[in-house]
Write a protein that holds these residues in place. Sequence first.
Motif, mmCIF file in Angstrom:
data_model
loop_
_atom_site.group_PDB
_atom_site.id
_atom_site.type_symbol
_atom_site.label_atom_id
_atom_site.label_comp_id
_atom_site.label_asym_id
_atom_site.label_seq_id
_atom_site.Cartn_x
_atom_site.Cartn_y
_atom_site.Cartn_z
ATOM 1 N N VAL A 26 0.842 -1.203 0.000
ATOM 2 C CA VAL A 26 0.000 0.000 0.000
ATOM 3 C C VAL A 26 0.875 1.249 0.000
ATOM 4 N N ALA A 27 1.929 1.255 0.804
ATOM 5 C CA ALA A 27 2.772 2.449 0.953
ATOM 6 C C ALA A 27 3.526 2.808 -0.323
ATOM 7 N N ASP A 28 4.127 1.832 -0.977
ATOM 8 C CA ASP A 28 4.963 2.136 -2.148
ATOM 9 C C ASP A 28 4.198 2.824 -3.274
ATOM 10 N N PRO A 29 3.030 2.287 -3.721
ATOM 11 C CA PRO A 29 2.298 2.983 -4.777
ATOM 12 C C PRO A 29 1.803 4.371 -4.336
ATOM 13 N N ALA A 30 1.435 4.487 -3.065
ATOM 14 C CA ALA A 30 0.974 5.783 -2.559
ATOM 15 C C ALA A 30 2.103 6.810 -2.607
ATOM 16 N N LEU A 31 3.282 6.403 -2.193
ATOM 17 C CA LEU A 31 4.423 7.325 -2.221
ATOM 18 C C LEU A 31 4.766 7.733 -3.648
ATOM 19 N N ARG A 32 4.691 6.802 -4.591
ATOM 20 C CA ARG A 32 4.963 7.141 -5.997
ATOM 21 C C ARG A 32 3.934 8.129 -6.533
ATOM 22 N N ALA A 33 2.674 7.953 -6.151
ATOM 23 C CA ALA A 33 1.591 8.798 -6.665
ATOM 24 C C ALA A 33 1.427 10.102 -5.882
ATOM 25 N N GLY A 34 1.963 10.148 -4.665
ATOM 26 C CA GLY A 34 1.756 11.326 -3.827
ATOM 27 C C GLY A 34 0.361 11.389 -3.235
ATOM 28 N N ARG A 35 -0.385 10.338 -3.375
ATOM 29 C CA ARG A 35 -1.754 10.182 -2.879
ATOM 30 C C ARG A 35 -1.976 8.686 -2.680
ATOM 31 N N PHE A 36 -3.021 8.329 -1.971
ATOM 32 C CA PHE A 36 -3.342 6.916 -1.841
ATOM 33 C C PHE A 36 -4.000 6.425 -3.126
ATOM 34 N N VAL A 37 -3.559 5.264 -3.561
ATOM 35 C CA VAL A 37 -4.082 4.609 -4.761
ATOM 36 C C VAL A 37 -4.272 3.134 -4.430
ATOM 37 N N GLU A 38 -4.944 2.400 -5.306
ATOM 38 C CA GLU A 38 -5.088 0.958 -5.101
ATOM 39 C C GLU A 38 -3.712 0.352 -4.860
#
Length: 189
Positions: A26-38
């Motif tokens: 959960v953390a890695d994609p959120a950090l890449r996007a700068g927002r929470f994502v799937e």
Amino acid sequence: MTSQYQVRADHDARTIVVYQAYAPAVADPALRAGRFVEPFSFHRMTWIKPSFMWLMHRSNWARKPGQERVLAVRMTREGWEEALSRAVLTTADPAAVARAAVHVQWDPERSPRGTALNHYSIQVGIGRHLIRTFNDDWIVSLTDLTPQVRKAASLLQAGQAAKARRLFPAERVYPLPPALEDRVSRAVG
């Protein structure tokens, strides 16, 4: 509001920092996007905590399964205060809690070693009907604090508490507007 129930946080004129712990998935994609994502779930309540030390207790310093990554979520003060304006204490009437967009509870603040202290830390649950607003409108940035958390935990284990404390975010009393102070203090009285 008594000093036992003050909101303490890292904040500036525009933003406040709250903390969450997630699995790397959960953390890695959120950090890449700068927002929470799937795969972040937008269909259930998410709890935000302005107390770094309380989250360290909850996540066991990023060692608890599913909470191995600690994120600092910088959000707008406007969003924080909007959330609090919709809050209902989790110990209120069950029907009111079920309808509430935001849940609030006060838990004992924790020391670096996890000991309960004699003042309380606010936890705010953003309900599923408000999560998109939280994510899309209120979040300013996400920062991975995991390396800092792990270093601080190692220092504490080595008996170097003073050095560990230098790695903790600076938190001070957050000045709630009177109407919000009354709302969240009614929750404890």
